[in-house]
Design a protein around this motif. Sequence first.
Motif, PDB file in Angstrom:
ATOM      1  N   PHE A   1      47.324  64.412  46.254  1.00  0.00           N
ATOM      2  CA  PHE A   1      45.867  64.446  46.274  1.00  0.00           C
ATOM      3  C   PHE A   1      45.305  63.412  45.309  1.00  0.00           C
ATOM      4  O   PHE A   1      45.790  63.279  44.186  1.00  0.00           O
ATOM      5  N   ILE A   2      44.270  62.695  45.764  1.00  0.00           N
ATOM      6  CA  ILE A   2      43.605  61.692  44.929  1.00  0.00           C
ATOM      7  C   ILE A   2      42.097  61.927  44.996  1.00  0.00           C
ATOM      8  O   ILE A   2      41.540  62.133  46.081  1.00  0.00           O
ATOM      9  N   ALA A   3      41.442  61.874  43.846  1.00  0.00           N
ATOM     10  CA  ALA A   3      39.982  61.930  43.800  1.00  0.00           C
ATOM     11  C   ALA A   3      39.432  60.541  43.510  1.00  0.00           C
ATOM     12  O   ALA A   3      39.835  59.888  42.550  1.00  0.00           O
ATOM     13  N   LEU A   4      38.525  60.100  44.358  1.00  0.00           N
ATOM     14  CA  LEU A   4      37.718  58.899  44.137  1.00  0.00           C
ATOM     15  C   LEU A   4      36.348  59.369  43.666  1.00  0.00           C
ATOM     16  O   LEU A   4      36.073  60.573  43.659  1.00  0.00           O
ATOM     17  N   PRO A   5      35.450  58.475  43.285  1.00  0.00           N
ATOM     18  CA  PRO A   5      34.124  58.916  42.876  1.00  0.00           C
ATOM     19  C   PRO A   5      33.429  59.764  43.946  1.00  0.00           C
ATOM     20  O   PRO A   5      33.572  59.521  45.144  1.00  0.00           O
ATOM     21  N   GLY A   6      32.729  60.765  43.490  1.00  0.00           N
ATOM     22  CA  GLY A   6      31.990  61.657  44.384  1.00  0.00           C
ATOM     23  C   GLY A   6      31.108  62.576  43.568  1.00  0.00           C
ATOM     24  O   GLY A   6      31.032  62.466  42.343  1.00  0.00           O
ATOM     25  N   GLY A   7      30.464  63.506  44.246  1.00  0.00           N
ATOM     26  CA  GLY A   7      29.546  64.436  43.590  1.00  0.00           C
ATOM     27  C   GLY A   7      30.134  65.834  43.450  1.00  0.00           C
ATOM     28  O   GLY A   7      31.340  65.996  43.253  1.00  0.00           O
ATOM     29  N   PHE A   8      29.284  66.845  43.603  1.00  0.00           N
ATOM     30  CA  PHE A   8      29.717  68.231  43.426  1.00  0.00           C
ATOM     31  C   PHE A   8      30.873  68.595  44.357  1.00  0.00           C
ATOM     32  O   PHE A   8      31.820  69.273  43.956  1.00  0.00           O
ATOM     33  N   GLY A   9      30.783  68.170  45.625  1.00  0.00           N
ATOM     34  CA  GLY A   9      31.823  68.516  46.592  1.00  0.00           C
ATOM     35  C   GLY A   9      33.181  67.974  46.190  1.00  0.00           C
ATOM     36  O   GLY A   9      34.190  68.679  46.245  1.00  0.00           O
ATOM     37  N   THR A  10      33.199  66.715  45.768  1.00  0.00           N
ATOM     38  CA  THR A  10      34.447  66.092  45.331  1.00  0.00           C
ATOM     39  C   THR A  10      35.009  66.793  44.108  1.00  0.00           C
ATOM     40  O   THR A  10      36.210  67.078  44.024  1.00  0.00           O
ATOM     41  N   LEU A  11      34.133  67.097  43.153  1.00  0.00           N
ATOM     42  CA  LEU A  11      34.560  67.770  41.932  1.00  0.00           C
ATOM     43  C   LEU A  11      35.088  69.168  42.232  1.00  0.00           C
ATOM     44  O   LEU A  11      36.101  69.605  41.674  1.00  0.00           O
ATOM     45  N   GLU A  12      34.438  69.861  43.142  1.00  0.00           N
ATOM     46  CA  GLU A  12      34.876  71.213  43.513  1.00  0.00           C
ATOM     47  C   GLU A  12      36.248  71.164  44.180  1.00  0.00           C
ATOM     48  O   GLU A  12      37.132  71.977  43.870  1.00  0.00           O
ATOM     49  N   GLU A  13      36.443  70.208  45.083  1.00  0.00           N
ATOM     50  CA  GLU A  13      37.747  70.064  45.751  1.00  0.00           C
ATOM     51  C   GLU A  13      38.838  69.719  44.750  1.00  0.00           C
ATOM     52  O   GLU A  13      39.943  70.287  44.784  1.00  0.00           O
ATOM     53  N   LEU A  14      38.537  68.791  43.855  1.00  0.00           N
ATOM     54  CA  LEU A  14      39.503  68.393  42.835  1.00  0.00           C
ATOM     55  C   LEU A  14      39.871  69.575  41.942  1.00  0.00           C
ATOM     56  O   LEU A  14      41.055  69.837  41.697  1.00  0.00           O
ATOM     57  N   CYS A  15      38.874  70.298  41.447  1.00  0.00           N
ATOM     58  CA  CYS A  15      39.150  71.409  40.533  1.00  0.00           C
ATOM     59  C   CYS A  15      39.896  72.540  41.225  1.00  0.00           C
ATOM     60  O   CYS A  15      40.756  73.184  40.611  1.00  0.00           O
ATOM     61  N   GLU A  16      39.607  72.771  42.496  1.00  0.00           N
ATOM     62  CA  GLU A  16      40.346  73.826  43.202  1.00  0.00           C
ATOM     63  C   GLU A  16      41.811  73.440  43.357  1.00  0.00           C
ATOM     64  O   GLU A  16      42.709  74.257  43.132  1.00  0.00           O
ATOM     65  N   ILE A  17      42.075  72.188  43.718  1.00  0.00           N
ATOM     66  CA  ILE A  17      43.470  71.779  43.911  1.00  0.00           C
ATOM     67  C   ILE A  17      44.205  71.727  42.569  1.00  0.00           C
ATOM     68  O   ILE A  17      45.396  72.036  42.490  1.00  0.00           O
TER      69      ILE A  17
END
Length: 194
Positions: free
Chosen positions: A101-117
Amino acid sequence: MKSLCVFCGSAEGKDPQFVAQAQILGKLMASRNIELIYGGSQIGIMGAVANSCMRASGKVTGVIPNFLASKEIAHTGVTKLIRVESMHERKTIMSQLSEGFIALPGGFGTLEELCEILTWRQLGLIHAPIGILNTNGYYDYLHQLFAHMTVNGLLKKVNFDFVIWETDPARLLDKMVGAASELSARKPSGLSKS
């Protein structure tokens, strides 16, 4: 590594490097035969990484909830588009299809997905590498927050350390592949709380 899930924004953001680095990542994934698993949108950073991967003859699977298909403009030009009913189902399917899994810049949705994983990895529910592409310092404050959580005893150092922080897409992919090999060579050691 055969597949990577990329979490990122459905907006482009103000820094043109957000899109540029996403495009580089998509092209690199295609060149290394790594399938892109992502949120299924054709706009923003999401669209940039998907289009770049597709243009380089890569394989792209998008997963999008029906209620977001019109808002985020579902990408019907990807290799495969999976429509689901909920955000939870979207994340579950993306995780099942992905080896990292990789996080690129994003907002709440991206942060929520990243923190859940990250939480799933901490709890031992997944055993996959998790990376953050910190384009132009976008995630500097998040790194500081994670460090602050660790110093204050609410996040174990071992869990802080499994996040791969990188500013260059090629180096990030190299580190992700290396981490995936190390993780597959080890047996899960059980749950790691906080």
